[in-house]
Design a protein around this motif. Structure first.
Motif, PDB file in Angstrom:
ATOM      1  N   ARG A  79     -38.654 -97.824   8.198  1.00  0.00           N
ATOM      2  CA  ARG A  79     -37.907 -97.329   9.353  1.00  0.00           C
ATOM      3  C   ARG A  79     -36.517 -97.953   9.449  1.00  0.00           C
ATOM      4  O   ARG A  79     -36.356 -99.161   9.406  1.00  0.00           O
ATOM      5  CB  ARG A  79     -38.694 -97.616  10.624  1.00  0.00           C
ATOM      6  CG  ARG A  79     -38.045 -97.101  11.892  1.00  0.00           C
ATOM      7  CD  ARG A  79     -38.866 -97.465  13.121  1.00  0.00           C
ATOM      8  NE  ARG A  79     -40.113 -96.729  13.189  1.00  0.00           N
ATOM      9  CZ  ARG A  79     -40.227 -95.514  13.729  1.00  0.00           C
ATOM     10  NH1 ARG A  79     -39.163 -94.905  14.216  1.00  0.00           N
ATOM     11  NH2 ARG A  79     -41.393 -94.921  13.777  1.00  0.00           N
ATOM     12  N   ALA A  80     -35.497 -97.087   9.637  1.00  0.00           N
ATOM     13  CA  ALA A  80     -34.120 -97.530   9.863  1.00  0.00           C
ATOM     14  C   ALA A  80     -33.644 -97.145  11.268  1.00  0.00           C
ATOM     15  O   ALA A  80     -32.623 -97.630  11.727  1.00  0.00           O
ATOM     16  CB  ALA A  80     -33.186 -96.923   8.820  1.00  0.00           C
ATOM     17  N   VAL A  81     -34.403 -96.251  11.923  1.00  0.00           N
ATOM     18  CA  VAL A  81     -34.077 -95.798  13.275  1.00  0.00           C
ATOM     19  C   VAL A  81     -35.323 -95.985  14.128  1.00  0.00           C
ATOM     20  O   VAL A  81     -36.388 -95.453  13.800  1.00  0.00           O
ATOM     21  CB  VAL A  81     -33.656 -94.303  13.288  1.00  0.00           C
ATOM     22  CG1 VAL A  81     -33.308 -93.855  14.698  1.00  0.00           C
ATOM     23  CG2 VAL A  81     -32.504 -94.055  12.330  1.00  0.00           C
ATOM     24  N   SER A  82     -35.192 -96.747  15.209  1.00  0.00           N
ATOM     25  CA  SER A  82     -36.353 -96.989  16.064  1.00  0.00           C
ATOM     26  C   SER A  82     -36.714 -95.736  16.859  1.00  0.00           C
ATOM     27  O   SER A  82     -35.858 -94.882  17.120  1.00  0.00           O
ATOM     28  CB  SER A  82     -36.082 -98.147  17.029  1.00  0.00           C
ATOM     29  OG  SER A  82     -35.184 -97.749  18.042  1.00  0.00           O
ATOM     30  N   LYS A  83     -37.964 -95.661  17.236  1.00  0.00           N
ATOM     31  CA  LYS A  83     -38.433 -94.547  18.063  1.00  0.00           C
ATOM     32  C   LYS A  83     -37.669 -94.539  19.385  1.00  0.00           C
ATOM     33  O   LYS A  83     -37.305 -93.486  19.897  1.00  0.00           O
ATOM     34  CB  LYS A  83     -39.931 -94.652  18.302  1.00  0.00           C
ATOM     35  CG  LYS A  83     -40.510 -93.483  19.060  1.00  0.00           C
ATOM     36  CD  LYS A  83     -42.020 -93.562  19.153  1.00  0.00           C
ATOM     37  CE  LYS A  83     -42.581 -92.326  19.843  1.00  0.00           C
ATOM     38  NZ  LYS A  83     -44.049 -92.366  19.894  1.00  0.00           N
ATOM     39  N   GLU A  84     -37.394 -95.723  19.906  1.00  0.00           N
ATOM     40  CA  GLU A  84     -36.671 -95.838  21.175  1.00  0.00           C
ATOM     41  C   GLU A  84     -35.260 -95.256  21.073  1.00  0.00           C
ATOM     42  O   GLU A  84     -34.770 -94.632  22.018  1.00  0.00           O
ATOM     43  CB  GLU A  84     -36.617 -97.304  21.634  1.00  0.00           C
ATOM     44  CG  GLU A  84     -37.957 -97.885  22.033  1.00  0.00           C
ATOM     45  CD  GLU A  84     -38.896 -98.207  20.850  1.00  0.00           C
ATOM     46  OE1 GLU A  84     -40.119 -98.218  21.059  1.00  0.00           O
ATOM     47  OE2 GLU A  84     -38.380 -98.419  19.722  1.00  0.00           O
ATOM     48  N   GLU A  85     -34.611 -95.439  19.930  1.00  0.00           N
ATOM     49  CA  GLU A  85     -33.279 -94.860  19.728  1.00  0.00           C
ATOM     50  C   GLU A  85     -33.349 -93.336  19.756  1.00  0.00           C
ATOM     51  O   GLU A  85     -32.486 -92.682  20.356  1.00  0.00           O
ATOM     52  CB  GLU A  85     -32.681 -95.315  18.395  1.00  0.00           C
ATOM     53  CG  GLU A  85     -32.212 -96.742  18.369  1.00  0.00           C
ATOM     54  CD  GLU A  85     -31.710 -97.130  16.992  1.00  0.00           C
ATOM     55  OE1 GLU A  85     -30.472 -97.145  16.809  1.00  0.00           O
ATOM     56  OE2 GLU A  85     -32.558 -97.388  16.103  1.00  0.00           O
ATOM     57  N   GLY A  86     -34.345 -92.781  19.097  1.00  0.00           N
ATOM     58  CA  GLY A  86     -34.525 -91.333  19.111  1.00  0.00           C
ATOM     59  C   GLY A  86     -34.797 -90.825  20.513  1.00  0.00           C
ATOM     60  O   GLY A  86     -34.208 -89.829  20.956  1.00  0.00           O
ATOM     61  N   GLU A  87     -35.689 -91.505  21.221  1.00  0.00           N
ATOM     62  CA  GLU A  87     -36.009 -91.127  22.601  1.00  0.00           C
ATOM     63  C   GLU A  87     -34.773 -91.185  23.488  1.00  0.00           C
ATOM     64  O   GLU A  87     -34.547 -90.294  24.312  1.00  0.00           O
ATOM     65  CB  GLU A  87     -37.099 -92.043  23.167  1.00  0.00           C
ATOM     66  CG  GLU A  87     -38.456 -91.805  22.562  1.00  0.00           C
ATOM     67  CD  GLU A  87     -39.489 -92.857  22.971  1.00  0.00           C
ATOM     68  OE1 GLU A  87     -39.099 -94.002  23.317  1.00  0.00           O
ATOM     69  OE2 GLU A  87     -40.682 -92.534  22.926  1.00  0.00           O
ATOM     70  N   GLN A  88     -33.969 -92.228  23.318  1.00  0.00           N
ATOM     71  CA  GLN A  88     -32.764 -92.396  24.133  1.00  0.00           C
ATOM     72  C   GLN A  88     -31.754 -91.278  23.858  1.00  0.00           C
ATOM     73  O   GLN A  88     -31.176 -90.714  24.781  1.00  0.00           O
ATOM     74  CB  GLN A  88     -32.126 -93.764  23.880  1.00  0.00           C
ATOM     75  CG  GLN A  88     -30.928 -94.057  24.768  1.00  0.00           C
ATOM     76  CD  GLN A  88     -31.287 -94.135  26.236  1.00  0.00           C
ATOM     77  OE1 GLN A  88     -32.378 -94.546  26.616  1.00  0.00           O
ATOM     78  NE2 GLN A  88     -30.361 -93.718  27.092  1.00  0.00           N
ATOM     79  N   PHE A  89     -31.543 -90.962  22.582  1.00  0.00           N
ATOM     80  CA  PHE A  89     -30.621 -89.878  22.221  1.00  0.00           C
ATOM     81  C   PHE A  89     -31.099 -88.572  22.841  1.00  0.00           C
ATOM     82  O   PHE A  89     -30.299 -87.810  23.405  1.00  0.00           O
ATOM     83  CB  PHE A  89     -30.498 -89.741  20.700  1.00  0.00           C
ATOM     84  CG  PHE A  89     -29.500 -88.706  20.269  1.00  0.00           C
ATOM     85  CD1 PHE A  89     -28.171 -89.043  20.074  1.00  0.00           C
ATOM     86  CD2 PHE A  89     -29.892 -87.379  20.077  1.00  0.00           C
ATOM     87  CE1 PHE A  89     -27.239 -88.072  19.696  1.00  0.00           C
ATOM     88  CE2 PHE A  89     -28.967 -86.410  19.693  1.00  0.00           C
ATOM     89  CZ  PHE A  89     -27.641 -86.760  19.505  1.00  0.00           C
TER      90      PHE A  89
END
Length: 163
Positions: A79-89
């Motif tokens: 993983r290079a992108v956290s799930k939280e980053e995706g959720e936030q976007f």
């Protein structure tokens, strides 16, 4: 209510794949929903999301439902992108969100079902007009109507794709 391939376009946008940008623009017209996909193991695909989203919003119906999908969740160890980053976007941009794996099929069907449910909600709320061909939706395509005129879910014995 049923959606046909020709009236219900799911734009599978692989974020960062610039070579696909020119052909995807033509598909936005009449689209009721789209899947905006990035690779959780490649930060650069996530970094291109804003550009792809702007492109979609510029060329598509403003009421188009968009699902943000973080692909390759089966490779969480890379993983290079956290799930939280995706959720936030997704939250900041008014998108649906989930992580999926095309390889294992985890959440793939769910992505389509949730997006279709959002489109149905938009129809019920009047944000999309199912009668207008410009909305990207054809009601009852490939299905027959029952004696009362209501869609009963039975497949027509004539017409459609398989007659």
């Amino acid at each position: 209510m049923f959606f046909s391939q020709e009236s219900f376009f799911w734009s599978l946008l692989q974020a960062g794949q610039e070579s696909f940008r020119s052909i995807t623009r033509s598909y936005y017209r009449g689209a009721a929903g789209a899947l905006l996909v990035y690779d959780i193991t490649r930060r650069e695909t996530f970094n291109h999301l804003s550009s792809w989203l702007e492109d979609a919003r510029q060329h598509a119906n403003p009421n188009m439902s968009i699902m943000l999908v973080g692909n390759k969740c089966d490779l969480a160890h890379r993983r290079a992108v956290s799930k939280e980053e995706g959720e936030q976007f997704a939250k900041e941009n008014g998108l649906l969100f989930l992580e999926a794996s095309a390889r294992t099929a985890q959440n793939v069907e769910e992505a389509f079902i949730k997006t279709a449910a959002k489109i149905l909600q938009n129809i019920q709320e009047g944000a999309l007009d199912a009668v207008n061909d410009q909305s990207g939706i054809k009601v009852g395509y490939g299905r027959s109507q029952g004696p009362s005129g209501a869609r009963d879910g039975t497949v027509s014995q004539r017409g459609g794709c398989c007659s």
